[in-house]
Design an enzyme around this catalytic site. Structure first.
Site, PDB file in Angstrom:
ATOM      1  N   ILE A 154       0.889  -1.167   0.000  1.00 11.97           N
ATOM      2  CA  ILE A 154       0.000   0.000   0.000  1.00 11.97           C
ATOM      3  C   ILE A 154       0.921   1.208   0.000  1.00 11.97           C
ATOM      4  CG2 ILE A 154      -0.217  -0.229   2.515  1.00 11.97           C
ATOM      5  CD1 ILE A 154      -2.834   1.260   2.384  1.00 11.97           C
ATOM      6  N   SER A 155       0.635   2.139  -0.890  1.00 11.69           N
ATOM      7  CA  SER A 155       1.578   3.240  -1.102  1.00 11.69           C
ATOM      8  C   SER A 155       1.658   4.167   0.099  1.00 11.69           C
ATOM      9  CB  SER A 155       1.171   4.056  -2.337  1.00 11.69           C
ATOM     10  OG  SER A 155       1.301   3.279  -3.498  1.00 11.69           O
ATOM     11  N   GLN A 156       2.774   4.848   0.163  1.00 12.05           N
ATOM     12  CA  GLN A 156       2.998   5.891   1.154  1.00 12.05           C
ATOM     13  C   GLN A 156       1.905   6.959   0.999  1.00 12.05           C
ATOM     14  OE1 GLN A 156       6.691   7.708   0.131  1.00 12.05           O
ATOM     15  NE2 GLN A 156       6.693   9.118   1.847  1.00 12.05           N
TER      16      GLN A 156
END
Lengths: 408, 202
Positions: B51-53
């Site tokens: 899950i992206s920053q």
């Protein structure tokens, strides 16, 4: 007795070096090649710790040397046979990629380090005890140690050429156990004999059922196998690593594809080396992916001028070779150091390239590019270098770095 | 998280910031990582994906300049977090995920949390989702080595694509692609590191 000591020292020394190579291979596959440095550090820690242990408990160890030496050798063999499968257990196995997100991985890494440390410690301790116990023959014993180490290096490379890493470490594990049988304690060595037999049975079991290496989920191969219809169609060991070929109907490869390209057909087949992407395998028909290279900067030299004679360095899976053929090159020399990959390339181009074609199949050379360049005196219309560094923002930076494998 | 790590780093779009405040990121990360859900870093979600920053999610969302009437395509549903952020900003979100386990889990989660204007499909994102094209914006959340032609085709005139371009496991460059008539322009935004576009390897 003397000769048995020399043989035993040589065998365990060979095993320690061979096991290092096996571990490097294993860690390169399940994690990344950077862990090669960790293996060397582990081995050195094992030797250092053994030396320290020996200096602290010297008298006690020497007092029981006759029983301790074969015991340590057998423990070394057992550890070599078991630490790799143990490190693959889900509650121990670490993933370097997760170190940034799951701080528990640090403990798993430390535990794995401790596991791999065991055979180096026990093997080095045995060597240290022999060195002290028979110091009057230190020259010959040290010679046996060095000779064995050299043989172990060669043996590790040879085994990696023919066997998968899971088998290599187990085979090497037999060496210290055999060394222990050469130095059974005097009197009634039955407990030691029994222990050695049990360990050999364990090794035989592991040989029949080698450890299944579990790759990090972030490795290229792991992710490729998640693609629909993906399957490993070929797997071969080699001194450069394990080569695996994967096919999937949705594998694509077209680095830097122009915005003018209409489509990028799937390559469908790709090669992986130690779980890392190695290259795409393409055909050269009009609909094949190699035509996509015509919409990348790879096509630029062919657009600027006719290229009859082409040199492809680090040919890999031959994509640039196929591209050169598709662009009308008639004399292609492809240099590739990996023997497994080269063998596949030769096999692929063994038949006629195209009916009625007036050019010869590519010439293949198994050499590091730098070695080839120092020997080759031919001239070429085009020299194709492999993609260096990353595609994107840092390509320029990578181009400024000297690439020693490609320069003189 | 929003004021300290997103707004302070230059994301100014008020609607995007509000959406980032509203979406419960902790419900999109694995349970064992909940304690770090609001830290500004990516997190693993299994199957080799992350899950992206949060900052990157906000930045990429702001770059495409979402409007309430728009239709947005996301390539790489992953956890569903980006889709959830977009859901509150645009009319319709279509999102593609090639890994069935991830896509199905994201679809279930988004449905359960009430993000009704998000449609998830298990499909190779390379071909986009032609049935609902054209899109006002396309957000690609995994690194690719090139811009898939189909995505450009499915982009509305005046639309924007934001996509990380480059080799996997190395730095990539976040690119903004804009379509104006027959002209396609690209602009490099910033270096990033994304997990690879699963449908191809490099």
């Amino acid at each position: 007795m003397k000769i048995r000591v020399y043989i035993s020292v040589a065998l365990v020394s060979a095993a320690l070096i061979g096991f290092q190579l096996a571990l490097i291979q294993v860690l390169s596959i399940v994690q990344w090649y950077h862990f090669a440095y960790m293996v060397i550090a582990m081995a050195m820690l094992g030797f250092g710790a053994a030396g320290s242990f020996l200096s602290l408990f010297r008298q006690k160890l020497l007092g029981h040397a006759d029983r301790l030496i074969p015991l340590l050798l057998t423990v070394t063999g057992l550890a070599m046979a078991l630490v790799i499968p143990a490190a693959q257990l889900s509650y121990i196995r670490f993933d370097a990629y997760l170190l940034f997100a799951d701080y528990g991985q640090i403990w798993k890494l430390i535990f794995t380090y401790g596991l791999f440390f065991i055979p180096f410690f026990s093997g080095a301790l045995m060597i240290g005890i022999v060195f002290i116990q028979q110091v009057e023959r230190i020259g010959k014993i040290y010679f046996a140690n060095l000779l064995g180490s050299g043989i172990g290096g060669i043996l590790g490379m040879l085994l990696a050429t023919w066997f998968f890493p899971g088998h290599v470490s187990v085979f090497i594990a037999t060496l210290p156990v055999i060394a222990g049988l050469f130095l059974l304690p005097p009197g009634r060595p039955y407990p030691q004999l029994f222990f050695s037999t049990v360990v050999l049975i364990v090794i035989a079991f592991r040989m029949s059922y080698p450890a299944k290496l579990k790759l990090s989920e972030y490795k290229d191969l792991s992710k490729a196998l998640l693609l629909p219809g993906a399957q490993v169609i070929s797997s071969k060991p080699g001194p450069h690593g394990v080569v695996q070929v994967v096919s999937s109907p949705v594998l694509r490869y077209a680095p830097g594809l122009s915005l003018l390209a209409q489509d990028a057909e799937p390559v469908k087949t790709a090669t992986f080396l130690n779980g890392n992407w190695f290259g795409a395998v393409t055909g050269w028909g009009a609909g094949d992916s190699v035509m996509i290279l015509d919409y990348t900067t790879a096509a630029l030299p062919y657009i600027m001028a006719k290229r009859e004679k082409v040199l492809v360095l680090e040919a890999g899976t031959g994509m640039e070779v196929v591209h050169a053929l598709s662009r009308g090159a008639h004399e292609i020399t492809a240099v590739e150091a990996n023997p497994v990959i080269l063998s596949a390339l030769k096999h692929r181009f063994a038949g006629p390239i195209e009916p009625g074609a007036d050019y010869a199949p590519p010439a293949f050379r198994q050499l590091e590019p730098r070695s080839f360049l120092t020997r080759d005196t031919a001239g070429y219309d085009l020299v194709v270098l492999p993609i260096i560094g990353t595609f994107g923002g840092s390509v320029g930076m990578a181009a400024l770095q000297e690439q020693f494998v490609l320069t003189r | 998280m929003v004021s300290q790590t997103i707004e302070n780093r230059g994301v100014k779009n008020k609607a995007v910031l509000q959406s980032m405040k509203t979406v419960p990121r902790h419900l999109f990360v694995p349970e064992k990582n909940i304690s770090g859900a609001y830290e500004d870093r990516p997190m693993p979600i299994g199957y080799g994906q992350t899950i992206s920053q949060p900052f990157i999610v906000a930045y990429m969302t702001e770059v495409v300049d979402p409007k309430p009437h728009q239709k947005v395509l996301e390539i790489g549903t992953g956890s569903g977090y980006q889709a959830a952020v977009l859901s509150g900003l645009v009319k319709e979100v279509y999102t593609l995920e090639i890994i069935p386990e991830l896509g199905n889990a994201a679809a279930a989660k988004l449905g359960k949390l009430g993000y009704k204007n998000v449609a998830v499909k298990i499909q190779d994102g390379y071909f986009g989702w032609a049935a609902h094209a054209p899109y006002d914006a396309i957000i690609v959340t995994a690194a690719a080595e090139y811009i898939p032609p189909a995505l450009i085709e499915q982009l509305r005139d005046g639309g924007k694509i934001v996509i990380p371009i480059g080799s996997p496991f190395m730095n990539q460059m976040l690119m903004l692609v804009e379509k104006k008539g027959k002209k396609i322009t690209t602009k490099s935004l910033m270096p990033v590191v994304f997990v690879p576009f699963t449908r191809k390897k490099s």
